[in-house]
Design a protein around this motif. Sequence first.
Motif, PDB file in Angstrom:
ATOM      1  N   SER A 101       0.831  -1.209   0.000  1.00 14.24           N
ATOM      2  CA  SER A 101       0.000   0.000   0.000  1.00 14.24           C
ATOM      3  C   SER A 101       0.863   1.256   0.000  1.00 14.24           C
ATOM      4  O   SER A 101       0.513   2.267  -0.616  1.00 14.24           O
ATOM      5  CB  SER A 101      -0.935  -0.001   1.216  1.00 14.24           C
ATOM      6  N   THR A 102       2.021   1.185   0.659  1.00 20.60           N
ATOM      7  CA  THR A 102       2.915   2.349   0.709  1.00 20.60           C
ATOM      8  C   THR A 102       3.466   2.677  -0.670  1.00 20.60           C
ATOM      9  O   THR A 102       3.373   3.808  -1.147  1.00 20.60           O
ATOM     10  CB  THR A 102       4.091   2.083   1.669  1.00 20.60           C
ATOM     11  N   LEU A 103       4.061   1.682  -1.326  1.00 16.53           N
ATOM     12  CA  LEU A 103       4.632   1.910  -2.652  1.00 16.53           C
ATOM     13  C   LEU A 103       3.547   2.217  -3.672  1.00 16.53           C
ATOM     14  O   LEU A 103       3.791   2.933  -4.646  1.00 16.53           O
ATOM     15  CB  LEU A 103       5.446   0.697  -3.096  1.00 16.53           C
ATOM     16  N   GLN A 220      12.235  -0.981  24.105  1.00 19.40           N
ATOM     17  CA  GLN A 220      11.463  -1.358  25.291  1.00 19.40           C
ATOM     18  C   GLN A 220       9.956  -1.389  25.022  1.00 19.40           C
ATOM     19  O   GLN A 220       9.234  -2.213  25.548  1.00 19.40           O
ATOM     20  CB  GLN A 220      11.757  -0.365  26.432  1.00 19.40           C
ATOM     21  N   ASP A 221       9.511  -0.465  24.192  1.00 18.48           N
ATOM     22  CA  ASP A 221       8.072  -0.340  23.952  1.00 18.48           C
ATOM     23  C   ASP A 221       7.843  -0.108  22.463  1.00 18.48           C
ATOM     24  O   ASP A 221       8.437   0.798  21.876  1.00 18.48           O
ATOM     25  CB  ASP A 221       7.518   0.842  24.761  1.00 18.48           C
ATOM     26  N   SER A 222       7.008  -0.910  21.827  1.00 18.05           N
ATOM     27  CA  SER A 222       6.771  -0.760  20.390  1.00 18.05           C
ATOM     28  C   SER A 222       5.310  -0.978  20.037  1.00 18.05           C
ATOM     29  O   SER A 222       4.564  -1.644  20.771  1.00 18.05           O
ATOM     30  CB  SER A 222       7.632  -1.742  19.589  1.00 18.05           C
ATOM     31  N   ILE A 223       4.909  -0.402  18.929  1.00 17.00           N
ATOM     32  CA  ILE A 223       3.546  -0.549  18.408  1.00 17.00           C
ATOM     33  C   ILE A 223       3.653  -0.968  16.949  1.00 17.00           C
ATOM     34  O   ILE A 223       4.406  -0.368  16.176  1.00 17.00           O
ATOM     35  CB  ILE A 223       2.759   0.777  18.495  1.00 17.00           C
ATOM     36  N   ASP A 224       2.908  -2.008  16.575  1.00 17.05           N
ATOM     37  CA  ASP A 224       2.854  -2.428  15.168  1.00 17.05           C
ATOM     38  C   ASP A 224       1.717  -1.681  14.470  1.00 17.05           C
ATOM     39  O   ASP A 224       0.575  -1.677  14.957  1.00 17.05           O
ATOM     40  CB  ASP A 224       2.606  -3.929  15.063  1.00 17.05           C
ATOM     41  N   ILE A 225       2.031  -1.063  13.336  1.00 17.16           N
ATOM     42  CA  ILE A 225       1.049  -0.292  12.569  1.00 17.16           C
ATOM     43  C   ILE A 225       0.926  -0.925  11.187  1.00 17.16           C
ATOM     44  O   ILE A 225       1.902  -1.365  10.593  1.00 17.16           O
ATOM     45  CB  ILE A 225       1.479   1.185  12.427  1.00 17.16           C
ATOM     46  N   SER A 226      -0.295  -0.925  10.648  1.00 15.48           N
ATOM     47  CA  SER A 226      -0.546  -1.650   9.391  1.00 15.48           C
ATOM     48  C   SER A 226      -0.100  -0.920   8.139  1.00 15.48           C
ATOM     49  O   SER A 226       0.106  -1.545   7.102  1.00 15.48           O
ATOM     50  CB  SER A 226      -2.040  -1.972   9.277  1.00 15.48           C
ATOM     51  N   SER A 227       0.060   0.407   8.188  1.00 13.77           N
ATOM     52  CA  SER A 227       0.413   1.137   6.973  1.00 13.77           C
ATOM     53  C   SER A 227       1.351   2.296   7.270  1.00 13.77           C
ATOM     54  O   SER A 227       1.366   2.836   8.382  1.00 13.77           O
ATOM     55  CB  SER A 227      -0.841   1.668   6.272  1.00 13.77           C
ATOM     56  N   MET A 228       2.096   2.704   6.252  1.00 16.03           N
ATOM     57  CA  MET A 228       3.016   3.838   6.376  1.00 16.03           C
ATOM     58  C   MET A 228       2.263   5.128   6.650  1.00 16.03           C
ATOM     59  O   MET A 228       2.712   5.965   7.440  1.00 16.03           O
ATOM     60  CB  MET A 228       3.842   3.959   5.100  1.00 16.03           C
ATOM     61  N   ASP A 229       1.115   5.302   6.022  1.00 13.04           N
ATOM     62  CA  ASP A 229       0.333   6.521   6.250  1.00 13.04           C
ATOM     63  C   ASP A 229      -0.050   6.671   7.712  1.00 13.04           C
ATOM     64  O   ASP A 229       0.019   7.767   8.275  1.00 13.04           O
ATOM     65  CB  ASP A 229      -0.935   6.499   5.387  1.00 13.04           C
TER      66      ASP A 229
END
Length: 301
Positions: A101-103, A220-229
């Motif tokens: 989706s990003t590209l 230490q702390d991370s969040i997974d996001i589905s898209s670059m936007d």
Amino acid sequence: MIQSLSCYRIFYTVAKTGNISKAAKELYISQPAISKSIQKLEESMNCELFRRSSRGVSLTEEGELLYSHVKVAFETLALGEDRLRNSIELGVGHLKIGVSSTLCKYMLLPYLKEFIKLYPHINISITCQSTNDTLKLLEENKIDVGLIGKPESLKNIDFYYLAEIKDIFVATKDYLRNLKARGVKEDRILQSSTIMLLDKNNMTRQYIDDYLQENHIVVQDSIDISSMDLLIEFAKISVGVACVIREFVKKELADGSLIEIPLGFPIHKREVGFAYKKSVKPSKSLELFVDFYKSHELLHS
């Protein structure tokens, strides 16, 4: 089918013209050959198909029955030929593209905008998947071409380089100011922040995970996001530090809404390009698309 198609074409033409001489001229064959073909067809059907007279020929009841079906068949064939000819003249085709989706947003759409202007009769199907999934679709022949980040191994893939992209970490001035107020030093920002990354199936995420591991950076702390936007938007409201592609946040970096975080160990640039299978004969639509983006790059280089 008992008889050959040519035999039925002769029958159809004689019935349509009502005259063996006219049929011979239309088909560019001799009258005796016409008569012999009709005789052969009548013998195989065990019935008379035409009544002969000095004025020409006319269909018998049995001939009318056969003609009603043969007429539909030849009209359907003629329609098919017309549609195929029209399709070739207009350049009608179908192109299946796989892309993340990003590209898709930042790189594919500008190409498609110009390509569609040139070839408006080629139908475009787009499957938005990660690079890994796009490569799998290519392998399974479910797409014609993919826009991907260059993988380590190309195997059976032809890869055409388009551009380099660079991964960077960004945050707002407010988020960085708050980290500084808590005593976080510049070289410890990644270890002390909420890091926002693309999901684990994404090749970009795997590339960044390798970078973090190689440089002994423990998040230490991370969040997974589905898209670059979404990564960009979350970063802009100071949720945390986002890993994004520099080329896609030029506006935010220029207006100061996002700040690039300096890294002690730079992230190496990656190549992006179109890929398709070597072992598969390309369709006409794919050939046109390949020629288009290659000539497009030459014009803009």
